[in-house]
Design a protein around this motif. Structure first.
Motif, short mmCIF file in Angstrom:
data_model
loop_
_atom_site.label_atom_id
_atom_site.label_comp_id
_atom_site.label_asym_id
_atom_site.label_seq_id
_atom_site.Cartn_x
_atom_site.Cartn_y
_atom_site.Cartn_z
N VAL A 1 19.62 51.94 70.70
CA VAL A 1 18.45 52.70 71.14
C VAL A 1 18.75 53.30 72.50
O VAL A 1 19.51 52.72 73.29
N VAL B 1 20.53 46.56 70.30
CA VAL B 1 19.51 45.56 69.98
C VAL B 1 19.95 44.83 68.72
O VAL B 1 20.18 45.46 67.69
N ALA C 1 8.98 51.87 71.61
CA ALA C 1 9.81 52.18 72.77
C ALA C 1 9.80 53.69 73.03
O ALA C 1 9.70 54.12 74.18
N TYR D 1 17.43 53.36 75.34
CA TYR D 1 16.66 52.76 76.43
C TYR D 1 17.45 51.58 76.98
O TYR D 1 18.33 51.06 76.32
N PHE E 1 19.69 41.81 73.60
CA PHE E 1 19.71 43.17 74.12
C PHE E 1 20.90 43.31 75.06
O PHE E 1 21.07 42.51 75.97
N PHE F 1 9.32 48.53 66.60
CA PHE F 1 9.69 48.35 68.00
C PHE F 1 10.39 49.61 68.53
O PHE F 1 10.15 50.02 69.67
N GLU F 2 11.23 50.23 67.70
CA GLU F 2 11.89 51.48 68.12
C GLU F 2 10.86 52.57 68.40
O GLU F 2 10.96 53.27 69.41
N LYS G 1 14.23 47.32 79.36
CA LYS G 1 13.02 47.89 78.77
C LYS G 1 12.77 47.33 77.37
O LYS G 1 11.64 47.01 77.01
N MET G 2 13.82 47.20 76.58
CA MET G 2 13.64 46.68 75.22
C MET G 2 13.30 45.19 75.24
O MET G 2 12.46 44.73 74.46
N TRP H 1 16.33 37.73 69.24
CA TRP H 1 16.57 39.11 69.68
C TRP H 1 17.58 39.04 70.81
O TRP H 1 17.45 38.20 71.70
#
Length: 147
Positions: free
Chosen positions: A10, A106, A142, A12, A97, A138-139, A16-17, A95
């Motif tokens: 992603v 992710v 974001a 970002y 990141f 979630f994507e 942030k994620m 999860w």
């Protein structure tokens, strides 16, 4: 037991994620089938925090509350969830990141088992698709927040 794993890129930052996934109280705003969320408590343990939270999942005639222990590892950008109570026998998810050029990677993994063999069999038919939809949610969230 049913499992699902996927890794996505992603555009970002990992921070942030991580913050987005850690924000359990806002899940009903964007996560499919999530009718309500309540954070019962958050306890700091130095390098990690432990959150006790409830999600109410609603799908057609199915409406159940799931209690979870969410362990937040901010330095490692990792979130682990353990099922505490509700209609399933077992649920664990992780999860992770990781910052990479142009964004972050992710990774999501979940193990899941219903108490009922009948429900477990039915879940096997739609589980991977449902988990992919969760990750896509979630994507999209974001993109709404960070784009």
């Amino acid at each position: 037991m049913t499992t699902h794993s996927e890794t996505k890129f992603v555009p970002y930052t990992a921070q942030k994620m991580y913050d987005l996934v850690a924000d359990v109280a806002n899940y009903p705003k964007f996560l499919p089938w999530t009718a309500a969320a309540r954070v019962r408590s958050v306890t700091s343990h130095g390098d990690h925090d432990v959150m006790l939270a409830d999600l109410v999942i609603s799908f057609k005639v199915f409406r159940e509350k799931f209690g979870s222990r969410v362990t937040l590892w901010p330095d490692e950008k990792r979130i682990e969830t353990e099922y505490l109570d509700g209609p399933v026998r077992h649920l664990e998810s992780t999860w992770r990141f990781k910052d990479v050029d142009g964004g972050c990677e992710v990774s999501f993994h979940v193990d899941f088992e219903f108490r009922s063999r009948l429900l477990q069999g039915a879940a096997g038919m739609f589980f991977n698709e449902a988990m992919q939809r969760v990750v896509r949610s979630f994507e999209r969230r974001a993109a709404e927040l960070y784009a």
